[in-house]
Enzyme design. Structure first.
Site, mmCIF file in Angstrom:
data_model
loop_
_atom_site.group_PDB
_atom_site.id
_atom_site.type_symbol
_atom_site.label_atom_id
_atom_site.label_comp_id
_atom_site.label_asym_id
_atom_site.label_seq_id
_atom_site.Cartn_x
_atom_site.Cartn_y
_atom_site.Cartn_z
ATOM 1 C CG ASP A 97 12.036 77.913 31.685
ATOM 2 O OD1 ASP A 97 13.241 77.900 31.422
ATOM 3 O OD2 ASP A 97 11.679 78.630 32.488
ATOM 4 C CG ASP A 141 17.486 88.912 29.929
ATOM 5 O OD1 ASP A 141 17.832 89.154 31.057
ATOM 6 O OD2 ASP A 141 17.384 87.936 29.148
ATOM 7 C CG ASN A 142 21.420 87.316 28.949
ATOM 8 O OD1 ASN A 142 22.604 87.658 29.425
ATOM 9 N ND2 ASN A 142 20.605 86.279 29.133
ATOM 10 C CD GLU A 188 21.350 90.932 32.246
ATOM 11 O OE1 GLU A 188 21.708 89.897 33.179
ATOM 12 O OE2 GLU A 188 20.938 90.339 31.149
ATOM 13 C CE LYS A 200 17.064 84.003 38.890
ATOM 14 N NZ LYS A 200 18.133 83.955 38.094
#
Length: 697
Positions: free
Chosen positions: A379, A415-416, A444, A557
């Site tokens: 996804d 994020d990442n 993060e 999540k």
């Protein structure tokens, strides 16, 4: 005393020479002169601290702090030296300067204040101090009664030279002292004392002959952020789970109703996972089921659908006006809203159709989805930062950040970031902070240490850490020492999280309520910035999807959760106590003073923090065992705490409101995890009243 300096034109590198730079010597070698080197520049500048990777990266501070700079300054021979630390804000072309003070063994120190957010620059200049040498030697001659007229004339000439560079009353003062030194047969003791005094030395330093000064070969910099960069308490919340009744998708309006609850616990940052439309293609079901049904709400990190992408809002959450209102309402409660910045796309994101060149293609022509074998994330499509169209990609991603800044967002949790190009982050953060210096970025990146540190150097304001997995006294002590006692502290600001939606550690799964309490105290007092994922944390959510996994069962999540936040066993009140202790004690609002004290029990960890003047001292004792009472003798470093060996002192437990009278370095503690697994003591060096003293008798 600071003064202005117009430029740094007398630039020369430090005197580190290669073989080709050496003066003529044996073997018929000839001197290869450096074009930017004047051979009369005798001072060496080296060992500069702080300096990150040779000056490649800035250090970090917050407004109101002071930058302390140290350097080794020395030269050939025995002449005295002088040096200045030059500094300026990025918005000014005028350099201010302050004098270096000798410390020991050719080590010198100076400092400058940070009064504005943005970027400051600093540099070092040093020179042979001929008048300082004269003053030093004259004092010896006076003591030995060996003063000659020639010695006095040398001093007078130096004073005249400086007077020619001075103006007004300073010039007149220097000339008068020079005339006094020329008096026959010699000046009076009072006049000579004036020439050897600190006031004349100060003037001579200001108007010194700097023609042959050495300027350090690098201009260093410091990024100055607002105070929240150093001290913050984060609360992560999924807005879609904020509906008051089960089974309904929450909205921003529902999220507003949670603001008093969050503020009452003492948090100041409300962090929201992605709020954008969620893709339908390969939408995940509950517990990360790859075959989500038609009722699946999907993962917020699968960003983008026909309803829009990174600059759109998921329709079930509300409108952009609703989001702006949430930000305003949060501000009324002293909360800032932080937004998740996740640069990745669902297969339905408009970027996939409009810019397919921004994604990697597999041999069959399909776009490569995200993988971390054996995990597959069909996804999510990662962005290809090696695309030939990288410039248009970068520009668009910058527009995303600027758009949300314009809506009122000033904090981003990224994020990442370690899966995107380093050079992109350095550019993006620099571009955003140039126009909006109050914007903060939290990295993060749970990855290798050097990668995490590189991201911090590139500009990330704060960083997630390995705290969640550091559980023993040895692990915590070693890790926190690295973060607070090495060069790392100059650029890496830790943000400690005991849990996240991705991380349910084994310790939290099996340690029970006491572990949730002790880990919270550790995160909130070891670090000036920390956060929790709630309401999972205060409700002690500990169920993993399977043994050995750190994934939550029924993870938020992938589904909407209804949290009974008024449950009587909630840690809500305890968290409020801890956060009030943080807000009420400046010692807990920074990390530099962290110091570990010895205790003769491996299950007890003891550490302190203090303000620079020791007016506020906090001592923390934590029982690392969730199931057993532990006791031990603490061996306090009294000097660190600002205490005298023969002076009784009071400790006040801010969590239980208990008071104790201690004396000396060795004191006994007992910590029962079933009542309070930690003690957070405010240390008072003297009893407030005679009644306080009588209480202990």
């Amino acid at each position: 005393m600071a003064r202005q300096s117009k430029d740094l034109k007398q630039r020369a590198p430090s005197h580190d020479r290669t073989k080709a730079d050496q003066p003529p010597g044996g073997g018929g070698e000839t001197r290869a002169s450096r074009p930017d080197q004047d051979g009369r520049q005798r001072v060496v500048i080296e060992g500069v601290k702080p300096e990150i990777d040779g000056g490649r990266f800035p250090i970090k501070r917050v407004v109101g702090e002071t930058v302390v700079v140290e350097a080794d300054l020395f030269a050939d021979g025995h002449d005295a030296l002088s040096g200045v630390l030059l500094y300026r804000h990025d918005s000014s072309r005028e350099w201010q300067e302050t004098r270096f003070q000798f410390v020991t063994n050719d080590r010198w120190r100076a400092s400058f204040p940070l009064n504005r957010i943005g970027v400051y620059h600093y540099a070092i200049r040093a020179w042979i101090d001929r008048f300082g040498s004269w003053q030093r030697d004259m004092k010896k001659r006076v003591a030995a009664d060996q003063v000659s007229s020639i010695d006095l004339l040398v001093g007078a000439r130096l004073l005249d030279e400086s007077a020619s560079r001075a103006q007004g009353t300073d010039a007149d003062r220097l000339r008068r002292v020079a005339e006094q030194l020329r008096k026959e047969p010699r000046p009076s003791a009072e006049q000579l004392a004036a020439a050897l005094g600190e006031e004349i030395g100060r003037l001579m330093a200001i108007y010194a002959d700097r023609r042959f000064a050495t300027t350090y070969g690098k201009e260093l910099s410091v990024t100055v952020d607002r105070e929240r960069a150093r001290f913050s308490a984060w609360y992560e919340l999924f807005p879609r789970s904020c509906a008051p009744e089960p089974g309904r998708h929450g909205t921003f309006t529902d999220c507003e109703s949670r603001l008093p609850y969050i503020a009452d616990m003492g948090f100041d940052v409300l962090y929201l996972p992605p709020i954008h439309p969620i893709g339908r293609t390969f939408r995940k079901g509950k517990n990360n089921d790859p075959n989500g049904g038609p009722d699946s709400v999907g993962s917020p990190w699968a960003i983008g659908s026909h309803e829009g992408g990174h600059k759109a809002i998921h329709p079930e959450l509300g409108t952009i006006e609703d989001f702006r209102r949430l930000i305003r309402k949060a501000g009324d409660y002293g909360l800032e809203v932080a937004l998740d910045l996740a640069f990745q796309c669902s297969p339905d994101h408009p970027y996939v159709k409009d810019h397919p060149e921004w994604f990697k293609k597999r041999p069959d022509g399909t776009i490569q989805y995200a993988e971390n074998p054996p995990k597959k994330y069909q996804d999510i499509y990662p962005i290809d930062f090696e695309t030939e169209q990288w410039e248009t990609l970068w520009a668009e991603l910058k527009r995303v950040v600027v758009y949300w800044v314009e809506q009122g967002v000033r904090i981003f949790r990224v994020d990442n970031p370690h899966t995107k190009a380093f050079c992109f982050w350095e550019w993006l953060i620099g571009e955003v902070k140039r126009d909006h210096p109050d914007v903060l970025f939290l990295s993060e990146a749970f990855t290798r240490p050097k990668v995490m540190y590189r991201l911090a150097k590139l500009g990330f304001t704060q960083s997630y850490t390995y705290f969640a997995w550091r559980t023993s006294k040895a692990e915590l002590t070693e890790y926190l020492t690295e973060l607070t006692r090495t060069e790392v502290r100059e650029y890496f600001r830790p943000n400690f999280w005991p849990n996240t939606p991705d991380i349910l550690t084994e310790q939290l799964q099996h340690g029970g309520r006491a572990t949730f309490m002790s880990r919270l105290v550790l995160a909130a007092t070891l670090g000036a910035s920390y956060g929790i994922y709630g309401p999972a944390y205060e409700l002690c959510e500990h169920r993993a999807i399977r043994p050995g996994s750190e994934e939550y069962l029924d993870s938020e999540k992938y589904e909407i959760r209804h949290w009974p936040i008024d449950r009587p066993d909630s840690l809500r009140e305890f968290i409020g106590l801890v956060n009030r202790a943080r807000r009420g004690n400046p010692a807990l609002q920074c990390d530099d003073s962290l110091h570990f004290h010895r205790v003769d029990n491996e299950y007890l960890i003891v550490y302190s923090k203090h303000t620079e003047d020791r007016s506020n001292v906090i001592l923390v004792v934590v029982n690392l065992s969730p199931h057993h009472v532990h006791a031990g003798w603490i061996d306090l470093d009294l000097d660190v705490l600002g205490l005298k060996p023969d002076q009784p002192f009071q400790v006040h437990d801010l969590l239980t409101n208990a008071y104790y009278l201690w004396a000396g370095s060795r004191n006994y503690v007992v910590v029962d995890p079933q009542s309070a697994p930690a003690q957070v003591f405010a240390v008072r060096s003297r009893l407030r009243t005679e009644q306080d003293f009588d209480y202990y008798l």
